[in-house]
Design a protein around this motif. Structure first.
Motif, PDB file in Angstrom:
ATOM      1  N   ASN A 529    -100.382  30.827  27.547  1.00  0.00           N
ATOM      2  CA  ASN A 529     -99.141  30.715  26.778  1.00  0.00           C
ATOM      3  C   ASN A 529     -99.400  29.857  25.532  1.00  0.00           C
ATOM      4  O   ASN A 529     -99.836  28.712  25.617  1.00  0.00           O
ATOM      5  CB  ASN A 529     -98.047  30.081  27.639  1.00  0.00           C
ATOM      6  CG  ASN A 529     -96.704  30.059  26.924  1.00  0.00           C
ATOM      7  OD1 ASN A 529     -96.371  30.988  26.178  1.00  0.00           O
ATOM      8  ND2 ASN A 529     -95.931  29.007  27.131  1.00  0.00           N
ATOM      9  N   GLY A 530     -99.176  30.468  24.346  1.00  0.00           N
ATOM     10  CA  GLY A 530     -99.431  29.785  23.075  1.00  0.00           C
ATOM     11  C   GLY A 530    -100.855  29.955  22.575  1.00  0.00           C
ATOM     12  O   GLY A 530    -101.206  29.437  21.512  1.00  0.00           O
ATOM     13  N   LYS A 539     -96.907  34.543  23.466  1.00  0.00           N
ATOM     14  CA  LYS A 539     -96.132  33.824  24.479  1.00  0.00           C
ATOM     15  C   LYS A 539     -96.350  34.546  25.806  1.00  0.00           C
ATOM     16  O   LYS A 539     -96.331  35.778  25.855  1.00  0.00           O
ATOM     17  CB  LYS A 539     -94.646  33.825  24.102  1.00  0.00           C
ATOM     18  CG  LYS A 539     -93.773  33.027  25.063  1.00  0.00           C
ATOM     19  CD  LYS A 539     -92.314  33.018  24.623  1.00  0.00           C
ATOM     20  CE  LYS A 539     -91.475  32.191  25.598  1.00  0.00           C
ATOM     21  NZ  LYS A 539     -90.047  32.179  25.204  1.00  0.00           N
TER      22      LYS A 539
END
Length: 713
Positions: A529-530, A539
């Motif tokens: 995530n990121g 995401k």
């Protein structure tokens, strides 16, 4: 100080499935030890079995693994205390599998007492010679001094001995005069309550050779009473309130009453003398006098009925009468001395006991059969030789199992649910009786309304849906021309992917990935995530639904589950890697105990992840720091705490590969009713968990406790 008993099980990962026969092995060895050819179980090991205080089996009637995971958060005590967890293979008759296939049992053919009715019951001469009583004493009559315990026998049977380290402060009766065959006999028996100190005397009875009661007094314990054991002791809180007599008063009275050549008689008299904290040099113990093979002992109640024709310790009475028990033990010793060993051996007590116990076993088994169960007719042809029944083995060793539940026989012989008995009442009875039994089966039930096919199907569908959502992640957005292969490769490093699809309904493309293990999905959320994947900063998240709202709380609880203690998940392995490669690769890790490489259930090929189990939690945490980012066989590894080792991983795989069952459509009104039932069930499960917690906390140290979710089969 005695070392505790300990259970170790080598099963981990795919091997965590056991059969009912393996469970039977465990329970039989735990309860019987090496008696009756009970061997160590093949799949686990009990250390110091002889130190086990007892075995308690809690049966959650018609509940299954489905209930455990549907109400995982509600089973707070179970998942935090019970370290070993296994999946039971299905069985057509669960209780029969647990106890073994019992032989056809017959009731005793004598209405009055247990005395044999024909000469065929008397053993022949060769059998007589093999009788343990004859082997111990010979056939000739002897005087009473031949039957008093030697100092060595007293030591071996835990009698208080003068000068022994454990008997400091004990009072000596000072009956040191030489015994003869005409020395006076006195019967002694005590009743005890469980206190903070242990077993303490609450009633003492002494009878003389003519059966006259010389002493029958209540005694107030020094410590706080934990359990009055009223069912057996007959003692209640109210009875002890006005009592002023203490143990030293009783010790003084007994010293004054006993002549210097007195011989004390009792049944397992060592327990009474230990509780009295008194030392007496000359004793006859009727539990040892009426000798049996393999160190087993007859119960006083059975001997009184079989030898003397007397009924004692009747269930109609509240507790045992110590004067009655003392008199029975005394008369048994007198019978043995007067009649001699040969006459006693001719009674064939072992056969009489087997006959009596078989009748009890048949009643106990019938009382625990599932609802609506009838005796099956035997098929034509020669009868199979039955396996020895577990309850039979227990009864033969003199252990009377405690069976508590809501099943009972009605007059027609059918087994039906006794709905007037609540789980709370069963718990209250168990708290009193379990400490007094060496083997107990406690059965709790939900009630028929909670085991309907509609409700079970609805629960099953909800669990399947929730597991699917927890295994699924959405990642994006990506560029229109993103490389799907690089995305699959990057997310594949988190663990085995079951399916990957591109979502095109959105403004920019996303991918939907369903993993095969929970750890992989969680690792993807935590590590990607990121992150920049396929040229895009993305995401990563799980789908949002009512089922996943408590996902974070569930993941947190699964991480601290006692079964996952010291277990880590490692992903990013090459598909060609073998267990031998991994053993070599991870050999330098401190305290590594076991390695499990999951395989595809259909193809049998190894997955690109594994589980490592360490002896210590700190070693597991240290290993994670070392492994993260480590390159093994040219592949970069990722790791995290385990969430679903063993049986849950296997169960998830089966759910993912099994087709969904299409049942009859459920109407809206039925849906509302099922939803209400599910909410009620959640509360019931929480109460059940609390009941188990209370019962578990009441158990003595070194008790083996097993909780079973037998399901409907």
């Amino acid at each position: 100080q005695e070392k505790p008993s300990r259970l170790t099980a080598a099963l981990f990962g795919e091997d965590c499935e056991i059969s009912h026969e393996q469970l039977y092995e465990l329970l039989k060895y735990a309860a019987l030890g090496k008696c009756h050819k009970a061997a160590q179980p093949s799949w686990c090991h009990i250390y110091r079995q002889n130190h086990l205080a007892g075995v308690v089996v809690i049966v959650l009637h018609e509940m299954s693994q489905l209930h455990f995971y549907k109400f995982y958060l509600q089973f707070e005590h179970l998942r935090k205390v019970f370290r070993h967890r296994f999946t039971l293979t299905p069985s057509a008759n669960f209780l029969a599998s647990l106890y073994g296939e019992g032989a056809t049992l017959k009731a005793p053919n004598t209405a009055q007492g247990l005395a044999p009715t024909s000469s065929s019951c008397i053993p022949n001469n060769s059998a007589l010679q093999r009788d343990p009583i004859i082997r111990k004493y010979g056939e000739k009559k002897r005087g009473l001094t031949s039957y008093t315990l030697t100092l060595e026998e007293q030591k071996n049977n835990d009698y208080p001995i003068k000068g022994s380290p454990g008997c400091k402060g004990y009072v000596h009766t000072e009956c040191d005069q030489q015994r003869t065959d005409s020395s006076p006999l006195f019967g002694l028996d005590c009743e005890m309550c469980l206190t903070a100190k242990g077993n303490e005397v609450t009633r003492v009875s002494l009878v003389d050779a003519q059966g006259r009661c010389l002493l029958n007094e209540l005694v107030k314990p020094e410590s706080t009473v934990v359990n009055y054991r009223t069912r057996f002791s007959g003692i209640t809180k109210k009875m002890l309130l006005p009592v002023k007599t203490r143990l030293p008063d009783i010790q003084t009275k007994l010293k004054k009453m006993l002549p210097h050549d007195a011989v004390l008689v009792g049944h397992s008299l060592n327990s009474d003398l230990q509780a009295l904290e008194m030392i007496h040099p000359s004793v006859i113990d009727t539990s040892l006098l009426f000798a049996r093979n393999e160190g087993r002992r007859f119960k006083l109640k059975f001997l009184a009925k079989a030898v003397l024709g007397k009924e004692i310790q009747c269930e109609q009475k509240l507790g045992h009468d110590p004067a009655e028990d003392a008199r029975a033990a005394l008369e048994l010793a007198q019978f043995f001395i007067e009649q001699g060993p040969a006459k006693v051996a001719e009674l064939n007590l072992e056969m009489l006991l087997t006959t009596e116990k078989q009748a009890e076993v048949s009643q106990n088994k019938a009382a625990l059969q599932p609802q609506g169960c009838r005796a099956q007719k035997q098929p034509n042809g020669p009868p199979r030789s039955p396996k020895p029944c577990f309850l039979d083995c227990l009864q033969v060793t003199g252990q009377k199992p405690l069976l508590l539940g809501r099943q009972e026989l009605n007059p027609s012989g059918l087994c039906q649910s006794n709905l007037s008995t609540s789980n709370k009442q069963i718990l209250q009875r168990a708290l009193k009786d379990v400490p007094l039994s060496t083997f107990s089966i406690i059965q709790f039930s939900l009630g028929p309304e909670y085991i309907t096919s509609h409700l079970l199907a609805a629960l099953g569908e909800k669990v399947r849906s929730k597991m699917t959502d927890m295994l699924t992640i959405y990642a994006g957005p990506f560029e229109e021309t993103f490389c799907l292969k690089s995305v699959r490769k990057e997310f594949g490093r988190c663990g085995p992917i079951q399916s990957l699809t591109v979502v095109t309904e959105t403004h920019q493309p996303y991918v939907c990935i369903q993993y095969e293990v929970l750890e992989a999905a969680q690792l993807a959320v935590e590590s990607l995530n990121g992150a920049e994947v396929a040229g895009s900063c993305i995401k990563v998240q799980r789908p949002v639904s009512t089922a996943t709202l408590d996902c974070d709380a569930l993941i947190k609880e699964m991480e601290v589950d006692v079964e996952n203690e010291g277990v880590i998940y490692v992903a990013g392995l090459k598909p060609s890697v073998t267990e031998m490669d991994l053993q070599e690769e991870f050999s330098q890790l401190k305290d590594l105990e076991t390695l499990f490489l999951p395989k595809d259930l259909q193809s049998g090929k190894p997955r690109n992840c594994c589980f490592l189990k360490f002896q210590k939690s700190q070693s597991a945490a240290d290993a994670q720091e070392v492994i993260n980012g480590w390159t093994a066989k040219g592949s970069k590894l990722r790791t995290r705490n385990a969430l679903a080792s063993g049986h849950l991983w296997r169960w998830i795989c089966k759910m993912n590969h099994s087709p969904e069952k299409q049942g009859a459509p459920i109407l809206h009104a039925q849906m509302e009713q099922l939803s209400d039932l599910e909410q009620d069930l959640k509360k019931k499960v929480k109460k059940l968990d609390h009941h188990i917690k209370k019962l578990y906390r009441s158990l003595q140290n070194n008790t083996l406790c097993v909780v079973l979710f037998p399901g409907v089969n």
